[in-house]
Design an enzyme around this catalytic site. Sequence first.
Site, PDB file in Angstrom:
ATOM      1  N   ASP A 125       4.574   0.533  12.202  1.00 63.24           N
ATOM      2  CA  ASP A 125       3.384  -0.133  11.660  1.00 63.24           C
ATOM      3  C   ASP A 125       3.290  -1.588  12.090  1.00 63.24           C
ATOM      4  OD1 ASP A 125       3.340   1.619   8.462  1.00 63.24           O
ATOM      5  OD2 ASP A 125       2.774   2.204  10.484  1.00 63.24           O
ATOM      6  N   CYS A 130      -5.528  12.041  13.058  1.00 65.45           N
ATOM      7  CA  CYS A 130      -6.186  10.733  12.916  1.00 65.45           C
ATOM      8  C   CYS A 130      -5.994   9.997  14.236  1.00 65.45           C
ATOM      9  CB  CYS A 130      -5.616   9.960  11.732  1.00 65.45           C
ATOM     10  SG  CYS A 130      -4.034   9.258  12.052  1.00 65.45           S
ATOM     11  N   ARG A 180      -8.692  -0.919   4.458  1.00 67.19           N
ATOM     12  CA  ARG A 180      -7.872   0.143   3.852  1.00 67.19           C
ATOM     13  C   ARG A 180      -6.486  -0.384   3.503  1.00 67.19           C
ATOM     14  NH1 ARG A 180      -7.675   5.602   7.008  1.00 67.19           N
ATOM     15  NH2 ARG A 180      -6.242   5.806   5.271  1.00 67.19           N
ATOM     16  N   ARG A 214      -0.186  14.267  13.352  1.00 68.67           N
ATOM     17  CA  ARG A 214       0.380  14.043  12.012  1.00 68.67           C
ATOM     18  C   ARG A 214       0.379  15.310  11.163  1.00 68.67           C
ATOM     19  NH1 ARG A 214      -1.728   8.413   9.747  1.00 68.67           N
ATOM     20  NH2 ARG A 214       0.160   8.590   8.493  1.00 68.67           N
ATOM     21  N   LYS A 242       0.847  -1.208   0.000  1.00 69.71           N
ATOM     22  CA  LYS A 242       0.000   0.000   0.000  1.00 69.71           C
ATOM     23  C   LYS A 242       0.876   1.251   0.000  1.00 69.71           C
ATOM     24  CE  LYS A 242      -1.855   1.463   4.010  1.00 69.71           C
ATOM     25  NZ  LYS A 242      -1.551   2.858   4.331  1.00 69.71           N
ATOM     26  N   ASN A 243       1.875   1.279   0.893  1.00 70.38           N
ATOM     27  CA  ASN A 243       2.665   2.505   1.075  1.00 70.38           C
ATOM     28  C   ASN A 243       3.722   2.708   0.002  1.00 70.38           C
ATOM     29  OD1 ASN A 243       1.031   2.961   3.209  1.00 70.38           O
ATOM     30  ND2 ASN A 243       2.553   2.481   4.789  1.00 70.38           N
TER      31      ASN A 243
HETATM   32  C1  EPZ Z   1       3.983   6.963   6.563  1.00 70.16           C
HETATM   33  O1  EPZ Z   1       3.141   7.953   7.115  1.00 70.16           O
HETATM   34  C2  EPZ Z   1       3.117   5.733   6.390  1.00 70.16           C
HETATM   35  N1  EPZ Z   1       2.034   6.026   5.438  1.00 70.16           N
HETATM   36  C3  EPZ Z   1       2.545   5.303   7.740  1.00 70.16           C
HETATM   37  O2  EPZ Z   1       1.812   4.105   7.552  1.00 70.16           O
HETATM   38  C4  EPZ Z   1       3.704   5.019   8.689  1.00 70.16           C
HETATM   39  O3  EPZ Z   1       3.192   4.694   9.965  1.00 70.16           O
HETATM   40  C5  EPZ Z   1       4.607   6.257   8.780  1.00 70.16           C
HETATM   41  O4  EPZ Z   1       5.053   6.644   7.469  1.00 70.16           O
HETATM   42  C6  EPZ Z   1       5.837   6.017   9.644  1.00 70.16           C
HETATM   43  O5  EPZ Z   1       6.582   4.946   9.122  1.00 70.16           O
HETATM   44  C7  EPZ Z   1       2.317   6.045   4.116  1.00 70.16           C
HETATM   45  O6  EPZ Z   1       3.442   5.833   3.683  1.00 70.16           O
HETATM   46  C8  EPZ Z   1       1.165   6.326   3.197  1.00 70.16           C
HETATM   47  P1  EPZ Z   1       5.816  10.344   8.799  1.00 70.16           P
HETATM   48  P2  EPZ Z   1       3.666   9.487   7.207  1.00 70.16           P
HETATM   49  O7  EPZ Z   1       5.680  11.622   8.061  1.00 70.16           O
HETATM   50  O8  EPZ Z   1       4.557   9.790   6.073  1.00 70.16           O
HETATM   51  C9  EPZ Z   1       5.733  13.528  12.330  1.00 70.16           C
HETATM   52  C10 EPZ Z   1       0.003   2.684   7.728  1.00 70.16           C
HETATM   53  O9  EPZ Z   1      -0.421   2.089   8.718  1.00 70.16           O
HETATM   54  N2  EPZ Z   1       5.709  14.538  11.249  1.00 70.16           N
HETATM   55  O10 EPZ Z   1       7.024   9.500   8.570  1.00 70.16           O
HETATM   56  O11 EPZ Z   1       2.461  10.329   7.434  1.00 70.16           O
HETATM   57  C11 EPZ Z   1       4.467  12.684  12.355  1.00 70.16           C
HETATM   58  O12 EPZ Z   1       3.469  13.325  13.117  1.00 70.16           O
HETATM   59  C12 EPZ Z   1       0.411   4.121   7.839  1.00 70.16           C
HETATM   60  O13 EPZ Z   1       0.154   2.172   6.579  1.00 70.16           O
HETATM   61  C13 EPZ Z   1       5.716  15.899  11.580  1.00 70.16           C
HETATM   62  O14 EPZ Z   1       5.731  16.257  12.750  1.00 70.16           O
HETATM   63  O15 EPZ Z   1       4.533   9.444   8.540  1.00 70.16           O
HETATM   64  C14 EPZ Z   1       4.951  11.404  13.005  1.00 70.16           C
HETATM   65  O16 EPZ Z   1       4.954  11.583  14.393  1.00 70.16           O
HETATM   66  C15 EPZ Z   1       0.069   4.691   9.197  1.00 70.16           C
HETATM   67  N3  EPZ Z   1       5.696  16.819  10.580  1.00 70.16           N
HETATM   68  C16 EPZ Z   1       6.399  11.273  12.503  1.00 70.16           C
HETATM   69  O17 EPZ Z   1       6.781  12.580  12.073  1.00 70.16           O
HETATM   70  C17 EPZ Z   1       5.673  16.450   9.244  1.00 70.16           C
HETATM   71  O18 EPZ Z   1       5.662  17.333   8.379  1.00 70.16           O
HETATM   72  C18 EPZ Z   1       6.580  10.325  11.334  1.00 70.16           C
HETATM   73  O19 EPZ Z   1       5.637  10.667  10.361  1.00 70.16           O
HETATM   74  C19 EPZ Z   1       5.666  15.075   8.935  1.00 70.16           C
HETATM   75  C20 EPZ Z   1       5.693  14.140   9.941  1.00 70.16           C
END
Ligand code: EPZ
Length: 418
Positions: free
Chosen positions: A304, A116, A397, A121, A23-24
């Site tokens: 995850d 969420c 999903r 996020r 998916k990702n």
């Molecule tokens: C990706 O989400 C994945 N989704 C998530 O998978 C996964 O849990 C996550 O990476 C971490 O590995 C997809 O790839 C579609 P991040 P993403 O930006 O990119 C903070 C699933 O179950 N952050 O790496 O949204 C954020 O709040 C999903 O398949 C900021 O503060 O995650 C989090 O605490 C859930 N500011 C941390 O960084 C930003 O601008 C990591 O988030 C961006 C992120």
Amino acid sequence: MAERIIIEGGIPVRGEVQVSGAKNAALPLMAASLLAPGELALENIPDLVDVKTMIGLLEHLGVRCEQEKRLILDSSQADGWEAPYELVKTMRASVLVLGPLLARFGRAKVSQPGGCAIGARPINRHLAGLEAMGASVTLDHGYVVVESDGLVGAEVVFEAPTVTGTENLMMAAVLADGTTSLINAAREPEVVGLAEALNKMGARISGAGTGIITIEGTTTLSPVNYRVMPDRIETGTYLIAAGVTGGDVKVNGCVPSYHRALIERLEKANVRIEEGEDWLRAIGDNPVGAVDVRTDPYPGFPTDMQAQFMVLMTLSEGLCTITESIFEQRFMHVPELCRMGADITLSERRAVIRGVRKLSGAQVMATDLRASASLVLAGLAAGDGVTEISRVYHLDRGYESMVEKFSSLGARIWRASE
Ligand code: EPZ
């Protein structure tokens, strides 16, 4: 009609499953269709609600999408640049169209993704990177409006790795004027897959998979055929199913090298792992050992997989802690697991788990994608009583045919409408 999943647990799951496309990996690759007019053909796309949502968003932007065996995405006539609230609110990954829209059209208006179940996020790191490349960012009634009359290569330093932030900036940079460096970039395999596809399309990206990714801007990209990698979180979920039920599961079509952190923890927990070129096998014929885990960006233990691994630890012999370092509230599954007899106490980002002899079936509610997977695993492990999981749309999903796959492993699991 809302659906439930019903499980009569206590049966060791045994057999082989074929892992689906990731998916990702699929979602950013689909968004990348906006960068190159013509037909981008993606193979091994999983049949998931989130993929359908992304198709809906891209069609809203004018991308022609056709799905037979492969998913064809033709953005030749794409002219939209707004991702509306009603689409973004169902899937945060919609934010992945931000970078490509800006690169292709010089503007993008994307509904600010709300929080969420697992955390606030924010996307501040995405936006700071785009501003560093010369874009102007304004917030307008819940929408992020980003505009530029030509992105310029820049050095972008992420305060901490962000997976979709790295992917968004990579897609913005491929058509920018000059060279962009992404420092402290995410190293996930899905990021590497996106870079590989973009390079096949004519981009010049190096360093993907390391903390420093360099993108030399070019003028045009042309669409290609590309095969989506296997889903490493789905793979891990089925391996843990063998651990929690005392079964024996072989997952075919996966990439063992993606799973070093998970395998190390599973083996420490006395789950036996066998490995081949494109398969992994987990055998849960030993008492489960209590093992501390801390989630970290790749190549660390994946956040995850946290909820799924926690189920294994609820059945371990002893006491252990799970620390969730990535998201601030990714423990929504804990109260539900406790209702099934688990002994877990929470403080801030740490869960302390005291192993119990068994879990019991109960009526539980899914709250987010990976939490719902953990409830399925707990239901499969629960020897006495039936488990009924509501709000299984969360599961649909991100997991293709999960009920069918577990049934093929001998589980007594089926869907019923609420
Ligand atoms: C990706 O989400 C994945 N989704 C998530 O998978 C996964 O849990 C996550 O990476 C971490 O590995 C997809 O790839 C579609 P991040 P993403 O930006 O990119 C903070 C699933 O179950 N952050 O790496 O949204 C954020 O709040 C999903 O398949 C900021 O503060 O995650 C989090 O605490 C859930 N500011 C941390 O960084 C930003 O601008 C990591 O988030 C961006 C992120």
